[in-house]
Design a protein around this motif. Structure first.
Motif, mmCIF file in Angstrom:
data_model
loop_
_atom_site.group_PDB
_atom_site.id
_atom_site.type_symbol
_atom_site.label_atom_id
_atom_site.label_comp_id
_atom_site.label_asym_id
_atom_site.label_seq_id
_atom_site.Cartn_x
_atom_site.Cartn_y
_atom_site.Cartn_z
ATOM 1 N N MET A 193 -52.655 47.155 37.859
ATOM 2 C CA MET A 193 -52.793 45.767 38.319
ATOM 3 C C MET A 193 -51.880 44.837 37.522
ATOM 4 O O MET A 193 -51.770 44.957 36.309
ATOM 5 C CB MET A 193 -54.242 45.293 38.129
ATOM 6 N N LYS A 194 -51.233 43.920 38.232
ATOM 7 C CA LYS A 194 -50.338 42.959 37.578
ATOM 8 C C LYS A 194 -50.752 41.516 37.832
ATOM 9 O O LYS A 194 -50.596 40.657 36.967
ATOM 10 C CB LYS A 194 -48.896 43.167 38.081
ATOM 11 N N ALA A 195 -51.242 41.231 39.030
ATOM 12 C CA ALA A 195 -51.642 39.861 39.379
ATOM 13 C C ALA A 195 -52.971 39.920 40.127
ATOM 14 O O ALA A 195 -53.106 40.656 41.099
ATOM 15 C CB ALA A 195 -50.575 39.194 40.255
ATOM 16 N N VAL A 196 -53.958 39.152 39.634
ATOM 17 C CA VAL A 196 -55.266 39.089 40.287
ATOM 18 C C VAL A 196 -55.705 37.628 40.338
ATOM 19 O O VAL A 196 -55.721 36.948 39.315
ATOM 20 C CB VAL A 196 -56.334 39.933 39.535
ATOM 21 N N GLY A 197 -56.038 37.152 41.547
ATOM 22 C CA GLY A 197 -56.474 35.767 41.719
ATOM 23 C C GLY A 197 -57.988 35.659 41.704
ATOM 24 O O GLY A 197 -58.701 36.633 41.967
ATOM 25 N N ILE A 198 -58.482 34.465 41.393
ATOM 26 C CA ILE A 198 -59.929 34.216 41.443
ATOM 27 C C ILE A 198 -60.260 33.548 42.771
ATOM 28 O O ILE A 198 -59.646 32.556 43.148
ATOM 29 C CB ILE A 198 -60.381 33.308 40.283
ATOM 30 N N ASN A 228 -52.390 37.190 34.965
ATOM 31 C CA ASN A 228 -51.209 38.048 34.820
ATOM 32 C C ASN A 228 -51.568 39.133 33.819
ATOM 33 O O ASN A 228 -51.747 38.847 32.638
ATOM 34 C CB ASN A 228 -50.003 37.249 34.337
ATOM 35 N N LEU A 229 -51.720 40.366 34.320
ATOM 36 C CA LEU A 229 -52.165 41.443 33.448
ATOM 37 C C LEU A 229 -50.975 42.148 32.801
ATOM 38 O O LEU A 229 -49.973 42.379 33.460
ATOM 39 C CB LEU A 229 -52.998 42.463 34.249
#
Length: 364
Positions: free
Chosen positions: A48-53, A363-364
């Motif tokens: 995972m690189k980008a995760v939104g809330i 941003n992971l």
């Protein structure tokens, strides 16, 4: 077949230290180890690189509930996501390690009548990231079916890839309402879903869009993103008639389709009254579980009410819109955080507070 993060089977060697953000109780998130299932032949392992809330993530954090779903045991949160392929199953032909992908978070059964009919978003056995009891994707790595991972065009970033999930809601709503270059559109609510619905409607060719909200800042953002006009409203039911007049004036034409992206008594009553005879109201937001609205007068004017649940077959079109520049989701990403305990807590607080936060991104 390994299903994305849905069991605690033994992890492959070298993956023991996969960490994830777990919802462990009311208002309590903890970064803890997360064992992912072994790779099935049709699966991929994604870093995972980008995760939104999403609003639903915040609902789960604050109440442990969202609609009729309830968190009864610790659950990994997050479902708007993109990352990089680390490993592919033996039968996977269209992806290779190093590919950047956006993930569609729902795994349907493909056996029930709804799936066979192509309406897989309504599958009763849907396994959806971070919808209890299924674990989500705010983790270093997840395992997911390869057919639900979509390769990003070169000019589309990982953050934009993660934004395909909320954008899909807007695209699906536009398809359900059958809008196009000959329809005008009214959007109730200028939150993240209202804004992506507006952007999608424009990409579908809608010539005139008016957006309505109670908040000045959100309306200002909507105007900057291309709304033709904005109308500030109140939360008071007695203002509906006057506001309908104001909204019609702002549109300067018949309102063919209204998207209610809030889902309250007031917004739905306004939508039903403002939409022209023979028009459509598309209910996208789910603010109230039950509503009391003037349905009879709307029915007498043959206003169709259309329901929307998630999306189906939207990722290819979303990526095409982003690649071509027909939709720009970058201005929606207002806050960015890393993946430490404190940052995860701060990010969710920022999202829950609202204010000038539209989309909060990890941003992971």
């Amino acid at each position: 077949m390994g299903k994305g993060g849905m069991s605690h089977e033994e992890a492959p060697k070298g993956l023991e230290e996969n960490m994830a953000a777990w919802l462990v109780g009311l208002n309590t998130l903890k970064i803890q180890p997360f064992k992912i299932p072994s790779l099935g032949p049709h699966d991929v392992r994604v870093r995972m690189k980008a995760v939104g809330i999403c609003g639903s993530d915040v609902h789960y954090l604050k109440t442990l509930k969202c609609a009729h779903f309830e968190v009864k045991e610790p659950m990994v949160i997050g479902h708007e996501c993109a990352g990089v392929i680390e490993e592919v199953g033996s039968e996977v032909k269209h992806l290779v390690p190093g590919d950047r992908v956006a993930l569609e978070p729902g795994i349907s059964c493909w056996r029930c009548n709804l799936c066979k009919d192509g309406r897989y978003n309504l599958c009763p056995d849907m396994k959806f990231f971070a919808t209890p009891p299924v674990h989500g994707s705010l983790a270093h790595q997840v395992v997911h079916p390869a057919d639900l991972c979509f390769k990003l065009p070169e000019n589309v970033s990982l953050e934009e890839g993660a934004m395909c999930e909320p954008l899909s809601v807007g695209v699906h709503a536009c398809r359900r309402a059958e809008i196009g270059p000959e329809t005008t559109a009214l959007v109730m609510g200028a939150g993240p879903i209202g804004l992506v619905t507006m952007l999608a409607a424009r990409a579908f060719g809608v010539p005139r869009i008016v957006i309505v909200d109670v908040d000045d800042h959100r309306l200002c953002v909507a105007k900057q993103l291309g709304a033709d006009d904005i109308v500030k409203v109140t939360t008071d039911m007695k203002d509906v008639d006057a506001e309908v007049e104001e909204i019609r004036k702002a549109m300067g034409a018949d309102i063919d389709v209204t998207f209610d992206c809030a889902g309250f008594n007031k917004t739905m009553s306004t939508a039903l009254a403002a939409t022209r005879c023979g028009g459509k109201v598309c209910l996208v937001g789910m603010g109230h579980g039950e509503m009391t609205v003037p349905l009879t007068p709307a029915a007498a004017r043959e206003v169709d009410v259309i329901g929307v649940f998630r999306y189906k077959n939207t990722w290819p079109l979303c990526l095409e819109f982003l690649k071509s520049g027909k939709i720009d989701v970058k201005p929606l990403i207002t806050h960015r955080f890393g993946f430490s305990q404190k940052e995860v807590e701060d990010a969710f607080e920022t999202s829950a507070r609202g204010g000038n936060a539209i989309k909060v991104m990890f941003n992971l």
